[in-house]
Design a protein around this motif. Structure first.
Motif, PDB file in Angstrom:
ATOM      1  N   PRO A 135       0.809  -1.213   0.000  1.00 37.42           N
ATOM      2  CA  PRO A 135       0.000   0.000   0.000  1.00 37.42           C
ATOM      3  C   PRO A 135       0.849   1.272   0.000  1.00 37.42           C
ATOM      4  N   LEU A 136       0.272   2.324  -0.570  1.00 33.90           N
ATOM      5  CA  LEU A 136       0.895   3.642  -0.602  1.00 33.90           C
ATOM      6  C   LEU A 136       0.068   4.581   0.265  1.00 33.90           C
ATOM      7  N   TYR A 137       0.725   5.235   1.218  1.00 30.37           N
ATOM      8  CA  TYR A 137       0.057   6.185   2.101  1.00 30.37           C
ATOM      9  C   TYR A 137       0.552   7.588   1.786  1.00 30.37           C
ATOM     10  N   GLN A 138      -0.377   8.474   1.447  1.00 31.38           N
ATOM     11  CA  GLN A 138      -0.022   9.861   1.146  1.00 31.38           C
ATOM     12  C   GLN A 138      -0.225  10.720   2.387  1.00 31.38           C
ATOM     13  N   THR A 139       0.742  11.579   2.639  1.00 34.81           N
ATOM     14  CA  THR A 139       0.675  12.513   3.748  1.00 34.81           C
ATOM     15  C   THR A 139       1.167  13.862   3.254  1.00 34.81           C
ATOM     16  N   SER A 140       1.260  14.813   4.137  1.00 35.52           N
ATOM     17  CA  SER A 140       1.759  16.127   3.729  1.00 35.52           C
ATOM     18  C   SER A 140       3.157  16.356   4.300  1.00 35.52           C
ATOM     19  N   HIS A 141       3.857  17.283   3.689  1.00 39.29           N
ATOM     20  CA  HIS A 141       5.199  17.652   4.158  1.00 39.29           C
ATOM     21  C   HIS A 141       5.115  18.194   5.584  1.00 39.29           C
ATOM     22  N   GLN A 142       4.122  19.016   5.851  1.00 39.26           N
ATOM     23  CA  GLN A 142       3.950  19.586   7.185  1.00 39.26           C
ATOM     24  C   GLN A 142       3.685  18.491   8.219  1.00 39.26           C
ATOM     25  N   ASP A 143       2.844  17.507   7.879  1.00 41.85           N
ATOM     26  CA  ASP A 143       2.576  16.397   8.795  1.00 41.85           C
ATOM     27  C   ASP A 143       3.853  15.621   9.093  1.00 41.85           C
ATOM     28  N   GLY A 144       4.733  15.499   8.107  1.00 43.11           N
ATOM     29  CA  GLY A 144       6.013  14.827   8.324  1.00 43.11           C
ATOM     30  C   GLY A 144       6.853  15.540   9.370  1.00 43.11           C
ATOM     31  N   HIS A 145       6.870  16.867   9.313  1.00 47.03           N
ATOM     32  CA  HIS A 145       7.599  17.634  10.335  1.00 47.03           C
ATOM     33  C   HIS A 145       6.983  17.403  11.713  1.00 47.03           C
ATOM     34  N   LEU A 146       5.667  17.419  11.801  1.00 48.65           N
ATOM     35  CA  LEU A 146       5.000  17.214  13.086  1.00 48.65           C
ATOM     36  C   LEU A 146       5.296  15.828  13.642  1.00 48.65           C
ATOM     37  N   MET A 147       5.226  14.805  12.814  1.00 48.04           N
ATOM     38  CA  MET A 147       5.490  13.442  13.277  1.00 48.04           C
ATOM     39  C   MET A 147       6.958  13.263  13.679  1.00 48.04           C
ATOM     40  N   ALA A 148       7.866  13.907  12.957  1.00 49.70           N
ATOM     41  CA  ALA A 148       9.282  13.837  13.331  1.00 49.70           C
ATOM     42  C   ALA A 148       9.505  14.463  14.704  1.00 49.70           C
ATOM     43  N   ALA A 149       8.828  15.571  14.971  1.00 54.06           N
ATOM     44  CA  ALA A 149       8.963  16.219  16.281  1.00 54.06           C
ATOM     45  C   ALA A 149       8.413  15.317  17.375  1.00 54.06           C
ATOM     46  N   ILE A 150       7.276  14.696  17.127  1.00 54.32           N
ATOM     47  CA  ILE A 150       6.682  13.787  18.114  1.00 54.32           C
ATOM     48  C   ILE A 150       7.607  12.593  18.350  1.00 54.32           C
ATOM     49  N   ALA A 151       8.137  12.039  17.275  1.00 57.85           N
ATOM     50  CA  ALA A 151       8.958  10.826  17.397  1.00 57.85           C
ATOM     51  C   ALA A 151      10.300  11.085  18.076  1.00 57.85           C
ATOM     52  N   THR A 152      10.795  12.303  18.007  1.00 56.19           N
ATOM     53  CA  THR A 152      12.134  12.565  18.542  1.00 56.19           C
ATOM     54  C   THR A 152      12.144  13.447  19.800  1.00 56.19           C
ATOM     55  N   SER A 153      10.976  13.848  20.271  1.00 59.17           N
ATOM     56  CA  SER A 153      10.947  14.779  21.392  1.00 59.17           C
ATOM     57  C   SER A 153      11.092  14.098  22.748  1.00 59.17           C
ATOM     58  N   GLY A 154      10.962  12.762  22.765  1.00 61.33           N
ATOM     59  CA  GLY A 154      11.120  12.040  24.018  1.00 61.33           C
ATOM     60  C   GLY A 154       9.919  12.210  24.906  1.00 61.33           C
TER      61      GLY A 154
END
Length: 73
Positions: free
Chosen positions: A54-73
């Motif tokens: 499967p292919l999941y489409q997201t937005s560039h902005q959502d990628g930044h938000l998820m990266a912050a969540i994943a790395t913020s501890g």
């Protein structure tokens, strides 16, 4: 993109890929559009189709938000 895919295949067993995610637009709002995102969407669509995953489409902005969540501890 070809070089990027070659590097991916050298470092990842593509048989273990179960899905593809791609930033297909700048933001998750109606009308958000930039032509530059078409290259990544086309490339990722081809990979997903070739691997039959499967292919999941997201937005560039959502990628930044998820990266912050994943790395913020």
């Amino acid at each position: 993109l070809t070089e990027s895919f070659d590097l991916l295949c050298q470092s990842v067993d593509v048989q273990n890929i179960t899905a593809i995610a791609v930033s297909s637009k700048p933001r998750s709002v109606e009308g958000s559009y930039m032509p530059v995102f078409h290259a990544g969407l086309l490339f990722s669509s081809n990979i997903a189709n070739a691997l039959k995953v499967p292919l999941y489409q997201t937005s560039h902005q959502d990628g930044h938000l998820m990266a912050a969540i994943a790395t913020s501890g």
